[in-house]
Enzyme design. Structure first.
Site, PDB file in Angstrom:
ATOM      1  N   ARG A  86      11.206  -0.889  10.900  1.00  0.00           N
ATOM      2  CA  ARG A  86      10.135  -0.485  11.807  1.00  0.00           C
ATOM      3  C   ARG A  86      10.058  -1.463  12.977  1.00  0.00           C
ATOM      4  O   ARG A  86      10.161  -2.662  12.776  1.00  0.00           O
ATOM      5  CB  ARG A  86       8.795  -0.478  11.052  1.00  0.00           C
ATOM      6  CG  ARG A  86       8.646   0.718  10.161  1.00  0.00           C
ATOM      7  CD  ARG A  86       7.452   0.629   9.257  1.00  0.00           C
ATOM      8  NE  ARG A  86       6.240   0.099   9.884  1.00  0.00           N
ATOM      9  CZ  ARG A  86       5.053   0.079   9.289  1.00  0.00           C
ATOM     10  NH1 ARG A  86       4.919   0.557   8.053  1.00  0.00           N
ATOM     11  NH2 ARG A  86       4.001  -0.420   9.891  1.00  0.00           N
TER      12      ARG A  86
ATOM     13  N   ARG B 212      12.000  -5.626   5.197  1.00  0.00           N
ATOM     14  CA  ARG B 212      11.656  -4.250   4.823  1.00  0.00           C
ATOM     15  C   ARG B 212      12.522  -3.215   5.537  1.00  0.00           C
ATOM     16  O   ARG B 212      12.826  -3.352   6.718  1.00  0.00           O
ATOM     17  CB  ARG B 212      10.189  -4.024   5.173  1.00  0.00           C
ATOM     18  CG  ARG B 212       9.680  -2.672   4.782  1.00  0.00           C
ATOM     19  CD  ARG B 212       8.200  -2.676   4.634  1.00  0.00           C
ATOM     20  NE  ARG B 212       7.498  -2.598   5.898  1.00  0.00           N
ATOM     21  CZ  ARG B 212       6.188  -2.375   5.977  1.00  0.00           C
ATOM     22  NH1 ARG B 212       5.463  -2.256   4.881  1.00  0.00           N
ATOM     23  NH2 ARG B 212       5.606  -2.300   7.144  1.00  0.00           N
TER      24      ARG B 212
ATOM     25  N   ARG C 176      -0.202  -7.901  13.708  1.00  0.00           N
ATOM     26  CA  ARG C 176      -0.769  -7.016  12.673  1.00  0.00           C
ATOM     27  C   ARG C 176      -1.563  -7.810  11.656  1.00  0.00           C
ATOM     28  O   ARG C 176      -2.616  -7.371  11.194  1.00  0.00           O
ATOM     29  CB  ARG C 176       0.354  -6.235  11.991  1.00  0.00           C
ATOM     30  CG  ARG C 176       0.905  -5.137  12.895  1.00  0.00           C
ATOM     31  CD  ARG C 176       2.265  -4.663  12.440  1.00  0.00           C
ATOM     32  NE  ARG C 176       2.240  -4.027  11.155  1.00  0.00           N
ATOM     33  CZ  ARG C 176       3.260  -4.013  10.311  1.00  0.00           C
ATOM     34  NH1 ARG C 176       4.396  -4.624  10.630  1.00  0.00           N
ATOM     35  NH2 ARG C 176       3.156  -3.401   9.177  1.00  0.00           N
TER      36      ARG C 176
ATOM     37  N   LYS D 112       0.835  -1.209   0.000  1.00  0.00           N
ATOM     38  CA  LYS D 112       0.000   0.000   0.000  1.00  0.00           C
ATOM     39  C   LYS D 112       0.871   1.261   0.000  1.00  0.00           C
ATOM     40  O   LYS D 112       0.631   2.167  -0.792  1.00  0.00           O
ATOM     41  CB  LYS D 112      -0.911   0.046   1.237  1.00  0.00           C
ATOM     42  CG  LYS D 112      -1.885  -1.117   1.356  1.00  0.00           C
ATOM     43  CD  LYS D 112      -2.852  -0.916   2.514  1.00  0.00           C
ATOM     44  CE  LYS D 112      -2.177  -0.884   3.884  1.00  0.00           C
ATOM     45  NZ  LYS D 112      -1.553  -2.161   4.295  1.00  0.00           N
TER      46      LYS D 112
END
Ligand code: AMP
Length: 224
Positions: free
Chosen positions: A161, A128, A172, A14
């Site tokens: 993160r 990531r 999540r 996204k």
């Protein structure tokens, strides 16, 4: 004016796609996650409230994120349209968004739902890297920065993160399944939902999104 929402689980792409489309269509990307992370980094009261929930991979209360979005929609740059990334995540947020838009005489044009299998999501999240300054997203293996550990655009040191650690990732994904996946049922009856295969390179996925929008923008939305 183009009012878009990105739906999809964490790691679906996204943020990456929202950033690309925002540039392509010259409309602001409104990412509640980015706004919250900035509030944490700047030690704002909002960030203090959200920090522990975010690190644990839990959702921040609806009233908090609704307030953020209402404020973002009031800014002059959002008059041209917007691209929401990470909001709404619950049916209560979707209802609140409808009210915020109705108040401004606006509506959602398309909800872009990125479809990616869970094993691919876990792989993407675990490798990531993010630029804390401009929100650019990299992956250690599939999309590494040109210089290791540094953002291609502004040289800022990249970070992982805290919520990309395995425990928070599991939480999540569960939050998504329990609270956010239902939103496809919320938007489907309006004819605005477009599900897009989210596996592939960022260019490939962007191409699919743009052609789905092009088809629809020339023929008009199913339910204008
Ligand atoms: P994201 O960057 O979209 O993955 O969001 C990171 C974290 O910010 C989420 O795991 C939540 O803790 C919080 N967050 C972002 N957007 C929302 C939202 N719409 N509702 C509740 N929490 C959110």
């Amino acid at each position: 004016m183009l009012n878009l929402i990105f739906l999809g689980p964490p790691g679906a792409g996204k943020g990456t796609q929202a950033q690309r489309l925002a540039r392509r269509f010259a409309i602001p990307q409104l990412s509640t996650g980015d706004i919250l992370r900035r509030a944490v980094a700047d030690r704002m009261p909002l960030g203090k409230q959200a920090n522990a929930l975010m690190d644990a991979g839990k959702l921040v209360p609806d009233e908090v994120v609704n307030g953020i979005v209402d404020e973002a929609l009031a800014r002059p740059e959002a008059e041209r349209g917007f691209l929401l990334d990470g909001f709404p995540r619950t049916v209560a947020q979707a209802t609140a968004l409808d009210e915020m838009l109705a108040r401004r005489g606006r509506k959602i044009d398309y909800v872009l739902n990125l479809d990616v299998p869970t094993d691919v999501l876990v792989d993407r999240l675990s490798g990531r890297l993010n630029c804390p300054k401009d929100g650019s997203v990299y992956h250690l293996r599939t999309n590494p920065p040109k210089r290791p550990g540094l953002c291609d655009r502004d040289d800022t040191p990249l970070v992982q993160r805290p919520d990309d650690k395995p425990e928070a990732v599991r939480r999540r994904l569960a939050e998504y399944e329990n609270k956010t996946a239902l939103l496809t049922d919320y938007y489907k009856p309006r004819g605005v939902l477009r599900t897009i295969e989210g596996v592939g390179t960022p260019d490939e996925v962007e191409g699919r999104i743009v052609s789905s929008l092009r088809d629809n923008l020339t023929t008009g939305p199913a339910n204008p």
